[in-house]
Enzyme design. Structure first.
Site, short mmCIF file in Angstrom:
data_model
loop_
_atom_site.label_atom_id
_atom_site.label_comp_id
_atom_site.label_asym_id
_atom_site.label_seq_id
_atom_site.Cartn_x
_atom_site.Cartn_y
_atom_site.Cartn_z
N HIS A 20 0.84 -1.21 0.00
CA HIS A 20 0.00 0.00 0.00
C HIS A 20 0.87 1.26 0.00
CE1 HIS A 20 -3.66 2.33 1.06
NE2 HIS A 20 -2.80 3.10 1.69
N GLU A 21 1.84 1.30 0.91
CA GLU A 21 2.72 2.47 0.99
C GLU A 21 3.61 2.58 -0.25
OE1 GLU A 21 2.41 4.79 3.19
OE2 GLU A 21 0.84 3.65 4.22
N HIS A 24 1.77 4.61 -2.81
CA HIS A 24 1.89 6.05 -2.57
C HIS A 24 3.27 6.55 -3.01
CE1 HIS A 24 -1.90 6.26 -0.57
NE2 HIS A 24 -1.53 5.59 0.50
#
Length: 353
Positions: A20-21, A24
């Site tokens: 997920h990170e 980003h």
């Protein structure tokens, strides 16, 4: 083996949060936003390396990670800070984490379904004695269930799930019969006593086999991912309407417990790996959907503020000050942590019951 399954569950959480990170991080780099640190793991720093403007870190606790962008919550004066970017760059960066989780779930499913011999969908197999709605103007044996109360029956088992939460006062149905879609809105199929069992709808749903080809493998991988998305939304609707409660929720402890049970109940190690991988795909898609909910502290909440800012700029030529957004997100984060603590305590309580 139980300890191994627990470690596998922790690893799944860690990897999915790190993915997920990473979403980003990659989106921020592509959009020209300065990233001060990208970390795998949380807690004390155990290793780092400077790569230009970004510090790449490895931290002690293997529970996810983070992507620290310049000016996430306030204007630092840097032209490459997050808050100084336009609407679409911010949107892409914020949505990229959920996109990566969803993509991870799809990739896991692709591997799982690569060797599939076929896929089952729901088909009406039989009716109970006294079922009043059998016929060309109603339901017939062999009908493929397409939708129940507006929810798509992608795979075997969906029909039973959606009927379980039906109020028993009529059903909206769509079925496929001889290649044609039959729509039965407000179909008067009520709960009654059939074959000596109360609270039944009077029909039996079986499985219809779709042979596996390259196309159907890709198609049903996508359908399974969409089914996961639909399951999250369906569950949220049941929570809001009161059809589901705290006993139906699971936090990290409950999920770890479930993964352990899935592993221990599998007949072979290979089956255990496949079942846990399937569960990991479900968690990945679940994280994607939940992160996009328009709630403070979640990516969806920040995207919601983007929309509010866009409307405010169009109408009043002013934005909502970042400090107010940061305060709301902080309060939302605190509320989310309290809720997760409550769910975790409930999970622990269920373990010792």
């Amino acid at each position: 083996m139980k300890a191994l399954y627990i470690l596998a569950a922790v690893a799944i959480f860690g990897v999915l949060i790190a993915v997920h990170e990473l979403g980003h991080f990659l989106a921020a780099k592509l959009c020209g936003v300065r990233v001060n640190e990208f970390s795998i793991g949380m807690g004390p720093l155990i290793w780092h390396r400077d790569g230009g403007e970004t510090q790449y870190s490895l931290r002690l606790l293997p529970l996810g990670g983070f992507c620290a962008m310049e000016g996430e919550d306030e204007d630092t004066g840097d032209s490459r800070s997050f808050v100084r970017q336009g609407f679409w760059k911010k949107f892409v960066i914020l949505a990229a984490g959920a996109f990566m989780n969803f993509a991870a779930g799809v990739v896991i499913l692709l591997f799982l379904y690569a060797g599939a011999s076929g896929f089952y969908v729901d088909k009406i197999a039989a009716f109970s004695d006294g079922f009043p709605l059998e016929g060309e103007n109603g339901l017939m044996v062999g009908d493929i269930v397409y939708k129940v109360d507006g929810y798509r029956a992608y795979l075997r088992g969906d029909t039973a799930l959606f009927l379980q939460y039906n109020d028993g006062e009529g059903v909206d149905l769509e079925v496929i019969r001889d290649g044609e879609k039959i729509v039965l809105n407000d179909f008067p199929m009520y709960r009654s006593t059939y074959d000596g069992h109360p609270n039944r709808f009077g029909l039996s749903v079986g499985g219809h086999l779709i042979p596996a080809t390259l196309w159907t493998k890709l198609q049903y991988t996508w359908y399974q991912a969409l089914d996961f998305v639909q399951l999250v939304w369906f569950s949220l609707v049941q929570l809001v309407t009161g059809n589901a409660g705290m006993e139906d929720l699971s936090g990290p402890v409950g999920i770890v417990s479930t993964i352990t049970e899935v592993g221990e109940s599998s007949k072979t190690v290979q089956i255990a790996v496949q079942n846990i991988a399937y569960f990991a795909a479900l968690i990945a898609v679940n994280l994607a959907v939940m992160n996009l909910l328009p709630l403070p502290a979640l990516d969806g909440g920040r995207i919601f503020f983007l929309a509010i800012d866009a409307i405010s700029l169009a109408l009043f030529r002013k934005k909502v000050p970042e400090k107010y957004q940061a305060a709301i997100n902080m309060a939302g984060f605190a509320a989310l942590m309290c809720f997760m603590l409550l769910v975790t305590v409930h999970d622990v309580y269920k373990l010792f019951q």
